[in-house]
Design an enzyme around this catalytic site. Structure first.
Site, PDB file in Angstrom:
ATOM      1  N   LYS A 295       0.797  -1.066   0.175  1.00  0.00           N
ATOM      2  CA  LYS A 295      -0.161   0.061   0.048  1.00  0.00           C
ATOM      3  C   LYS A 295       0.919   1.264  -0.119  1.00  0.00           C
ATOM      4  CE  LYS A 295      -1.759   2.744   2.662  1.00  0.00           C
ATOM      5  NZ  LYS A 295      -1.735   4.199   1.967  1.00  0.00           N
TER       6      LYS A 295
ATOM      7  N   THR B 244       5.794   7.641  13.478  1.00  0.00           N
ATOM      8  CA  THR B 244       5.694   6.966  14.848  1.00  0.00           C
ATOM      9  C   THR B 244       4.180   6.947  15.143  1.00  0.00           C
ATOM     10  OG1 THR B 244       8.017   7.716  15.546  1.00  0.00           O
ATOM     11  CG2 THR B 244       6.677   7.108  17.320  1.00  0.00           C
TER      12      THR B 244
ATOM     13  N   THR C 100       1.633   6.583  13.493  1.00  0.00           N
ATOM     14  CA  THR C 100       1.087   5.435  12.671  1.00  0.00           C
ATOM     15  C   THR C 100       1.400   4.116  13.070  1.00  0.00           C
ATOM     16  OG1 THR C 100       0.620   7.113  10.768  1.00  0.00           O
ATOM     17  CG2 THR C 100       0.275   4.848  10.407  1.00  0.00           C
TER      18      THR C 100
ATOM     19  N   GLU D 283       9.454   1.239  10.609  1.00  0.00           N
ATOM     20  CA  GLU D 283      10.688   2.326  10.251  1.00  0.00           C
ATOM     21  C   GLU D 283      10.134   3.640  10.468  1.00  0.00           C
ATOM     22  OE1 GLU D 283      13.734   1.584   9.681  1.00  0.00           O
ATOM     23  OE2 GLU D 283      13.755  -0.469   9.063  1.00  0.00           O
TER      24      GLU D 283
ATOM     25  N   CYS E  96      13.705  10.848   6.835  1.00  0.00           N
ATOM     26  CA  CYS E  96      13.531  10.316   8.198  1.00  0.00           C
ATOM     27  C   CYS E  96      14.608  10.476   9.042  1.00  0.00           C
ATOM     28  CB  CYS E  96      13.008   8.875   8.222  1.00  0.00           C
ATOM     29  SG  CYS E  96      14.225   7.950   7.108  1.00  0.00           S
TER      30      CYS E  96
ATOM     31  N   GLU F 235       9.502  16.007  15.397  1.00  0.00           N
ATOM     32  CA  GLU F 235      10.018  15.789  13.683  1.00  0.00           C
ATOM     33  C   GLU F 235       9.066  16.606  13.056  1.00  0.00           C
ATOM     34  OE1 GLU F 235       8.829  12.159  11.690  1.00  0.00           O
ATOM     35  OE2 GLU F 235      10.667  12.155  10.971  1.00  0.00           O
TER      36      GLU F 235
HETATM   37  P1  NAD Z   1       2.374   8.454   7.871  1.00  0.00           P
HETATM   38  O1  NAD Z   1       2.623   7.661   8.956  1.00  0.00           O
HETATM   39  O2  NAD Z   1       1.419   9.550   7.695  1.00  0.00           O
HETATM   40  O3  NAD Z   1       1.927   7.311   6.623  1.00  0.00           O
HETATM   41  C1  NAD Z   1       2.717   6.295   6.281  1.00  0.00           C
HETATM   42  C2  NAD Z   1       1.766   5.057   5.604  1.00  0.00           C
HETATM   43  O4  NAD Z   1       0.914   4.640   6.391  1.00  0.00           O
HETATM   44  C3  NAD Z   1       1.060   5.821   4.513  1.00  0.00           C
HETATM   45  O5  NAD Z   1       0.843   4.755   3.237  1.00  0.00           O
HETATM   46  C4  NAD Z   1      -0.482   6.095   5.014  1.00  0.00           C
HETATM   47  O6  NAD Z   1      -1.240   5.948   4.182  1.00  0.00           O
HETATM   48  C5  NAD Z   1      -0.423   4.713   5.994  1.00  0.00           C
HETATM   49  N1  NAD Z   1      -1.032   5.083   7.002  1.00  0.00           N
HETATM   50  C6  NAD Z   1      -1.618   6.196   7.933  1.00  0.00           C
HETATM   51  N2  NAD Z   1      -2.558   5.827   8.809  1.00  0.00           N
HETATM   52  C7  NAD Z   1      -2.664   4.578   8.735  1.00  0.00           C
HETATM   53  C8  NAD Z   1      -3.573   3.633   9.706  1.00  0.00           C
HETATM   54  N3  NAD Z   1      -4.444   4.032  10.342  1.00  0.00           N
HETATM   55  N4  NAD Z   1      -3.447   2.367   9.470  1.00  0.00           N
HETATM   56  C9  NAD Z   1      -2.400   1.830   8.256  1.00  0.00           C
HETATM   57  N5  NAD Z   1      -1.741   2.582   7.647  1.00  0.00           N
HETATM   58  C10 NAD Z   1      -1.900   3.950   7.829  1.00  0.00           C
HETATM   59  O7  NAD Z   1       3.723   8.928   7.465  1.00  0.00           O
HETATM   60  P2  NAD Z   1       4.112   9.757   6.263  1.00  0.00           P
HETATM   61  O8  NAD Z   1       3.846  11.260   6.455  1.00  0.00           O
HETATM   62  O9  NAD Z   1       3.746   9.150   4.944  1.00  0.00           O
HETATM   63  O10 NAD Z   1       5.749   9.687   6.063  1.00  0.00           O
HETATM   64  C11 NAD Z   1       6.328  10.598   6.867  1.00  0.00           C
HETATM   65  C12 NAD Z   1       7.077   9.719   7.998  1.00  0.00           C
HETATM   66  O11 NAD Z   1       7.749   8.556   7.501  1.00  0.00           O
HETATM   67  C13 NAD Z   1       7.998  10.602   8.731  1.00  0.00           C
HETATM   68  O12 NAD Z   1       7.663  10.250  10.166  1.00  0.00           O
HETATM   69  C14 NAD Z   1       9.370   9.906   8.552  1.00  0.00           C
HETATM   70  O13 NAD Z   1      10.260   9.926   9.600  1.00  0.00           O
HETATM   71  C15 NAD Z   1       8.912   8.481   8.350  1.00  0.00           C
HETATM   72  N6  NAD Z   1       9.919   7.616   7.617  1.00  0.00           N
HETATM   73  C16 NAD Z   1      10.934   6.832   8.085  1.00  0.00           C
HETATM   74  C17 NAD Z   1      11.714   6.141   7.467  1.00  0.00           C
HETATM   75  C18 NAD Z   1      12.484   5.164   8.098  1.00  0.00           C
HETATM   76  O14 NAD Z   1      13.062   4.194   7.418  1.00  0.00           O
HETATM   77  N7  NAD Z   1      12.979   4.931   9.516  1.00  0.00           N
HETATM   78  C19 NAD Z   1      11.828   6.223   6.087  1.00  0.00           C
HETATM   79  C20 NAD Z   1      10.854   7.239   5.492  1.00  0.00           C
HETATM   80  C21 NAD Z   1      10.117   7.725   6.157  1.00  0.00           C
END
Ligand code: NAD
Length: 499
Positions: A192, A247, A249, A268, A303, A402
């Site tokens: 997804k 974090t 989510t 992650e 991230c 963040e």
């Molecule tokens: P997000 O948590 O909003 O969304 C990530 C994914 O989760 C999306 O596909 C979203 O549709 C899905 N999602 C959201 N709510 C959900 C739920 N209730 N149930 C299941 N899936 C759900 O994050 P974002 O804004 O897309 O990305 C940014 C974040 O990602 C930042 O915090 C960043 O640090 C982190 N990130 C971490 C790494 C790593 O390797 N540690 C790498 C890239 C990004």
């Protein structure tokens, strides 16, 4: 390999591009069962780029059923590793062959500079898949040292059906970090992508089938987190959910696993990574240059961004002067212009979040040395200047939370011990860096810092051979390297009595 088109021709190509917008299930593109779509918006213009199938529970059910059937059938899961290698290697080649198209989709969908998409994202995704392809027929199982009376085998088996949920900041690379080890280990996958950047994942799914992946092994369901993502993480027939995102989510995903079938979870998540420069480091210009790229690269939507710059007393002015000079030169530009180094923020919501933190920093008493504003508003897009805050205290929100934008918080410290204390005093533990000429200090600090990666005298050095992931609330489990395969396999003991 790729000609280097100019800005005009990138715009022309963008006009003639027809993105894949349907879900990919059982090797075919299909509408969402409900017929619903959502708008994919180009963050550089604010205009609708495509209408994408809004998958929900029903679509996830279909995709999981297709993945399970493929797994049971064994056309992939029982294929000898050397055969899986060939298919994955072809898949990587096809991604490379379509670099221009995929780079354009990535840039249009999430706003990053076309030069980065071309040189970093698409080759990075292909290299990841290529690397796991090469690894998969070189991994041996184990025989336990039980003595002569028994033969005890320790073998690794694929889990079955893996659900992968990924973010928008490096859409294809983050997907590849999941796709490659999940498939290399023999699993089926339901991916997804983020609702903010689904286009490259949808396109590469058909490239995988073209490479020879049996239908149903890789399915892609675009949709919102609270519908499609939730359905995947709650699904009773998904064996593992592998997640990259925030974090907040990540915590919800763990709850879904507990509420459903206790599926395996790997996370992650976010970061607030400290980049620590000691006064003894002999080349402060180099450290400052790295510090600027550590926060401004990819609009700060990284991230592991070095979002906290910890400077030892005495060197602050010289380092911040250089960081500002670089920031000045990295003004946001048209992402389709090959010279652009900083593109658009992914959407209006994220831009407002970044601007909200810039306001909060000022209210809490930090001073803006550089930037701080939205720019290029006439374009209709979401651009924020590279921003540098001075006089930040470790208690301020801009030093603890963040932001995920091009906003740097500079903090001063007196001793290495104090720097480590500040570095560790946040909920995150993803990346970090120490700049010093003293190797003992470097290693002492590296041991004391609670983070998945500690860079010494560099920042954001990267290779698929090393694991990547977080301590504390930055997550659990590791992407990349052979260690990622551990997440997608079960260990089995087979004990044969010989006496
Ligand atoms: P997000 O948590 O909003 O969304 C990530 C994914 O989760 C999306 O596909 C979203 O549709 C899905 N999602 C959201 N709510 C959900 C739920 N209730 N149930 C299941 N899936 C759900 O994050 P974002 O804004 O897309 O990305 C940014 C974040 O990602 C930042 O915090 C960043 O640090 C982190 N990130 C971490 C790494 C790593 O390797 N540690 C790498 C890239 C990004």
């Amino acid at each position: 390999m790729n000609a280097k088109p100019d800005t005009v021709s990138w715009h022309e190509r963008a006009r003639s591009l027809t993105p894949r917008t349907q879900a990919f299930i059982e090797g075919r593109y299909v509408d969402a069962a409900s017929g619903a779509t959502f708008n994919s918006v180009n963050p550089a213009t604010g205009k609708v780029l495509a209408q994408v199938a809004a998958g929900d529970e029903e679509d996830v059910n279909r995709a999981v059923a297709s993945a399970r059937a493929a797994f049971r059938k064994g056309a992939w899961s029982n294929l000898p590793p050397a055969q899986r290698k060939k298919v994955l290697a072809r898949f990587a080649e096809l991604i490379l062959k379509h670099t221009d198209e995929l780079a354009l989709l990535e840039t249009l969908d999430m706003g990053k500079p076309i030069s980065d998409s071309l040189q970093i994202d698409i080759p990075g995704a292909a290299r990841c898949i290529q690397w796991y392809a090469e690894a998969v027929d070189k991994i041996y199982d184990e025989v336990a040292p039980t003595g002569p009376g028994a033969l005890a085998l320790i073998t690794r088996e694929p889990l079955g059906v893996v659900g992968a949920i990924v973010p928008w900041n490096f859409p294809l690379v983050m997907a590849a970090w999941k796709i490659a080890p999940v498939l290399a280990a023999g699993n089926s996958l339901v991916l997804k992508p983020s609702e903010k950047s689904p286009l490259t994942a949808l396109r590469v799914a058909e490239l995988a089938v073209e490479a020879g992946l049996p239908p149903g092994v890789l399915n892609v369901v675009p949709g919102y987190g609270h519908t499609a993502g939730k359905a995947l993480a709650l699904h009773m027939d998904v064996d593992c959910v592998t997640f990259t995102g925030s974090t907040a989510t990540g915590k919800t995903i763990m709850q879904y696993a507990g509420q459903s079938n206790l599926k395996r979870v790997s996370l992650e998540c976010g970061g607030k990574s400290p980049n620590i420069v000691l006064a003894d480091y002999p080349n402060l210009e180099k450290a400052a240059t790295a510090a600027a790229f550590a926060i401004f690269f990819n609009q700060g939507e990284v991230c592991s961004a070095g979002s906290r710059l910890l400077l030892q007393e005495g060197i602050k002015d010289v380092v911040l002067q250089k960081v500002q000079e670089i920031g000045q030169k990295m003004q946001p530009g048209d992402p389709l212009e090959p010279a652009t180094r900083l593109g658009a923020i992914v959407d209006e919501t994220q831009m407002k979040r970044v601007l909200g933190y810039i306001d909060a920093g000022q209210r809490e008493g930090a001073s803006v040395l550089l930037g701080g504003k939205r720019v290029r508003q006439d374009s209709g897009g979401y651009f924020v200047e590279p921003t540098v805050f001075d006089n930040v205290s470790p208690r301020m929100s801009i030093a603890r939370e963040e932001i995920f934008g091009p906003v740097l918080s500079a903090i001063t410290f007196k001793t290495p011990e104090e720097a480590v204390e500040i570095a560790n005093d946040v909920v995150y533990g993803l990346a970090s860096a120490v700049w010093t000429r003293d190797i003992t200090t470097a290693h002492r600090m590296a041991r004391a810092i609670r983070a998945g990666t500690v860079y010494i005298n560099c920042y954001d050095a990267d290779d698929i051979t090393v694991p990547f992931g977080g301590f504390k609330q930055s997550g659990m489990g590791r992407d990349k390297s052979l260690h990622a395969l551990e997440k997608y396999t079960e260990l089995k003991t087979t004990w044969l009595e010989l006496s």
